[in-house]
Design an enzyme around this catalytic site. Structure first.
Site, PDB file in Angstrom:
ATOM      1  CG  HIS A 114      44.519 -30.824  31.494  1.00 18.51           C
ATOM      2  ND1 HIS A 114      45.137 -30.446  30.308  1.00 18.51           N
ATOM      3  CD2 HIS A 114      44.611 -29.856  32.346  1.00 18.51           C
ATOM      4  CE1 HIS A 114      45.368 -28.942  30.339  1.00 18.51           C
ATOM      5  NE2 HIS A 114      44.960 -28.638  31.665  1.00 18.51           N
ATOM      6  CG  ASP A 115      45.231 -33.215  27.877  1.00 24.04           C
ATOM      7  OD1 ASP A 115      44.897 -34.263  27.280  1.00 24.04           O
ATOM      8  OD2 ASP A 115      44.672 -32.329  28.202  1.00 24.04           O
ATOM      9  N   GLY A 132      49.568 -29.601  32.924  1.00 22.76           N
ATOM     10  CA  GLY A 132      49.064 -30.238  31.978  1.00 22.76           C
ATOM     11  C   GLY A 132      50.029 -30.474  30.505  1.00 22.76           C
TER      12      GLY A 132
END
Length: 253
Positions: A114-115, A132
């Site tokens: 994520h991200d 992430g």
């Protein structure tokens, strides 16, 4: 025999093979191919002329216990190839997005958490795990089975050797290897393949020689580089990257 939600936005020229799944909040661009048994989940935004191979999962929920169901996305640029069993998780409240640029190649079993933001023309080899909140700039190559921890930044045109553990920021234009991960030289071959001028490459080599060979203190080295080298885009790129690396950069061997 594909499972395509009627509200998904799929270009007429896209091809979705049997047993693939495309959920409702998905956009797939012209000429993109989705292979059998690939799963494209809510929040996926896939560009033109991409290839997503069997077993890949794009835009699954983040593997982060802080995730509270935010309406986040995954963006994938044009001409990007996602090979077998790659997983790309969508963003959390930090950035609300996981992003992969144009003309990238993610080989089999890569994980993009994520991200994480990946630039253009990036190659990530088999089995690499990217945690992430990472930033990977343009033209980076990461060899197989490497891993990188959260919030690390990898500068443009850098090269990470196989099985490396990336715990510090990697400045642009360099090669890294060994354990702990260390500077092993400038990525001269990669720069020449991309058409860089020999004079620019020589200046980059001299800047890193000042940083990693002639100085034991990064701040002193940066001051010397600012004073002794003419201003240029690549000098500015190197200096700004290092100055903004709050968590530190990889060291010399």
């Amino acid at each position: 025999m594909a499972n395509i939600h009627p509200n998904a936005k799929v270009a007429d020229s896209a091809i979705i093979e049997a047993f693939a799944t495309v959920e409702e909040d998905v956009e797939i661009g012209e000429g993109t191919w989705i292979g059998p048994n690939a799963v494209i989940m809510n929040g996926a935004r896939i560009g033109k002329n991409c290839k997503v191979f069997p077993g890949a999962v794009v835009s699954a929920e983040p593997q982060d216990l802080k995730y509270q169901g935010e309406d986040s996305i995954v963006t994938i640029g044009d001409n990007t190839i996602i090979r077998e069993c790659v997983t790309v998780n969508k963003g959390t409240s930090d950035r609300m997005e996981t992003k992969i640029g144009n003309n990238c190649l993610l080989m089999a079993y890569v994980h993009v958490a994520h991200d994480t933001f990946i630039g253009d023309n990036v190659i990530v080899a088999v089995g690499v795990a990217l945690a992430g909140h990472m930033d990977i700039e343009d033209h980076v190559i990461i060899e197989g089975q490497a891993g990188a921890q959260q919030f690390v930044k990898i500068g443009a045109h850098s090269f990470i050797a196989a099985y490396s553990q990336v715990r510090k920021n990697v400045p642009p234009f360099i090669k890294c290897a060994r354990e702990p991960l260390s500077y092993t030289g400038v990525n001269t071959i990669g720069l020449r393949r991309r058409g860089w001028d020999d004079n620019a490459i020589k200046e980059i080599e001299n800047i890193y020689r000042t940083l990693y060979v002639h100085n034991k203190n990064i701040l002193n080295a940066l001051n010397q580089i600012e004073e002794e080298y003419p201003d240029s885009p690549h000098k500015r790129q190197i200096v700004d990257f290092i100055k903004n690396s709050e968590n530190g950069i990889v060291k010399r061997p």
